[in-house]
Motif scaffolding. Structure first.
Motif, PDB file in Angstrom:
ATOM      1  N   SER A  49     103.718  33.887  -2.721  1.00 26.19           N
ATOM      2  CA  SER A  49     102.994  34.671  -1.718  1.00 26.19           C
ATOM      3  C   SER A  49     101.580  34.892  -2.194  1.00 26.19           C
ATOM      4  CB  SER A  49     103.696  36.005  -1.437  1.00 26.19           C
ATOM      5  OG  SER A  49     103.587  36.860  -2.542  1.00 26.19           O
ATOM      6  N   GLY A  50     100.692  35.163  -1.251  1.00 26.05           N
ATOM      7  CA  GLY A  50      99.289  35.336  -1.572  1.00 26.05           C
ATOM      8  C   GLY A  50      98.535  34.044  -1.318  1.00 26.05           C
ATOM      9  N   GLU A  51      97.295  34.036  -1.721  1.00 24.52           N
ATOM     10  CA  GLU A  51      96.481  32.836  -1.528  1.00 24.52           C
ATOM     11  C   GLU A  51      95.476  32.716  -2.663  1.00 24.52           C
ATOM     12  OE1 GLU A  51      93.172  34.346   1.622  1.00 24.52           O
ATOM     13  OE2 GLU A  51      95.154  33.902   2.396  1.00 24.52           O
ATOM     14  N   VAL A  52      94.991  31.506  -2.860  1.00 27.04           N
ATOM     15  CA  VAL A  52      94.022  31.250  -3.926  1.00 27.04           C
ATOM     16  C   VAL A  52      92.781  30.594  -3.333  1.00 27.04           C
ATOM     17  CG1 VAL A  52      95.799  30.972  -5.707  1.00 27.04           C
ATOM     18  CG2 VAL A  52      94.928  28.955  -4.490  1.00 27.04           C
ATOM     19  N   GLU A  53      91.704  30.719  -4.083  1.00 25.21           N
ATOM     20  CA  GLU A  53      90.481  29.974  -3.769  1.00 25.21           C
ATOM     21  C   GLU A  53      90.240  29.027  -4.927  1.00 25.21           C
ATOM     22  OE1 GLU A  53      87.238  32.639  -3.147  1.00 25.21           O
ATOM     23  OE2 GLU A  53      88.411  33.872  -1.779  1.00 25.21           O
ATOM     24  N   TYR A  54      89.925  27.781  -4.591  1.00 23.51           N
ATOM     25  CA  TYR A  54      89.647  26.812  -5.647  1.00 23.51           C
ATOM     26  C   TYR A  54      88.177  26.856  -6.043  1.00 23.51           C
ATOM     27  CZ  TYR A  54      94.274  24.848  -5.518  1.00 23.51           C
ATOM     28  OH  TYR A  54      95.621  24.682  -5.626  1.00 23.51           O
ATOM     29  N   ILE A  55      87.935  26.940  -7.326  1.00 24.16           N
ATOM     30  CA  ILE A  55      86.575  26.901  -7.863  1.00 24.16           C
ATOM     31  C   ILE A  55      86.053  25.473  -7.741  1.00 24.16           C
ATOM     32  CG2 ILE A  55      85.160  27.276  -9.920  1.00 24.16           C
ATOM     33  CD1 ILE A  55      87.638  29.020 -10.876  1.00 24.16           C
ATOM     34  N   ASN A  56      86.896  24.526  -8.155  1.00 27.19           N
ATOM     35  CA  ASN A  56      86.623  23.102  -7.996  1.00 27.19           C
ATOM     36  C   ASN A  56      87.750  22.542  -7.142  1.00 27.19           C
ATOM     37  OD1 ASN A  56      84.503  23.235  -9.922  1.00 27.19           O
ATOM     38  ND2 ASN A  56      86.043  23.114 -11.536  1.00 27.19           N
ATOM     39  N   TYR A  57      87.421  21.702  -6.189  1.00 29.94           N
ATOM     40  CA  TYR A  57      88.466  21.117  -5.361  1.00 29.94           C
ATOM     41  C   TYR A  57      89.404  20.310  -6.250  1.00 29.94           C
ATOM     42  CZ  TYR A  57      90.794  18.942  -1.488  1.00 29.94           C
ATOM     43  OH  TYR A  57      91.753  18.528  -0.611  1.00 29.94           O
ATOM     44  N   PRO A  58      90.728  20.562  -6.184  1.00 30.73           N
ATOM     45  CA  PRO A  58      91.651  19.872  -7.088  1.00 30.73           C
ATOM     46  C   PRO A  58      91.744  18.382  -6.787  1.00 30.73           C
ATOM     47  CG  PRO A  58      92.857  21.251  -5.530  1.00 30.73           C
ATOM     48  CD  PRO A  58      91.403  21.527  -5.317  1.00 30.73           C
ATOM     49  N   MET A  59      91.623  17.579  -7.809  1.00 28.31           N
ATOM     50  CA  MET A  59      91.718  16.130  -7.663  1.00 28.31           C
ATOM     51  C   MET A  59      93.165  15.660  -7.818  1.00 28.31           C
ATOM     52  SD  MET A  59      88.651  15.552  -6.987  1.00 28.31           S
ATOM     53  CE  MET A  59      88.558  13.781  -6.956  1.00 28.31           C
ATOM     54  N   ALA A  60      93.989  16.440  -8.512  1.00 27.80           N
ATOM     55  CA  ALA A  60      95.402  16.083  -8.680  1.00 27.80           C
ATOM     56  C   ALA A  60      96.155  16.373  -7.392  1.00 27.80           C
ATOM     57  CB  ALA A  60      96.010  16.882  -9.829  1.00 27.80           C
TER      58      ALA A  60
END
Ligand code: FES
Length: 83
Positions: A49-60
């Motif tokens: 639950s919850g949400e995240v913000e990516y600092i760098n767009y994930p390449m994996a």
């Protein structure tokens, strides 16, 4: 206002200035990682639950329910499960 990071049903205080991986490390929670920049996918966890913000767009590649902890932060309460 402090936020909560729940990992495998255990609650910790979330430092919103740190990445989730840094939060896990500061709580001595064992998690795999390698690159620390979103390329390898080793640090993935399931987002419950919850949400995240990516600092760098994930390449994996990450499945819909997964997040990469090394390159993400959260400003809200979040629940995750380690693999
Ligand atoms: S440690 Fe490699 S993607 Fe997070």
């Amino acid at each position: 206002m402090s936020r909560k990071l729940t990992v495998n049903d255990v609650e910790y205080t979330l430092d919103t200035e740190k990445t989730l991986l840094e939060n896990l490390e500061s709580q001595a929670i064992n998690i795999e990682f390698h690159c620390r920049d979103g390329h390898c996918g080793a640090c993935r966890c399931q987002l419950l639950s919850g949400e995240v913000e990516y600092i760098n767009y994930p390449m994996a590649y990450v499945r819909d329910q997964d997040i990469l902890t090394c390159c993400s932060k959260s400003t809200r309460d979040i629940k995750i499960k380690t693999y």
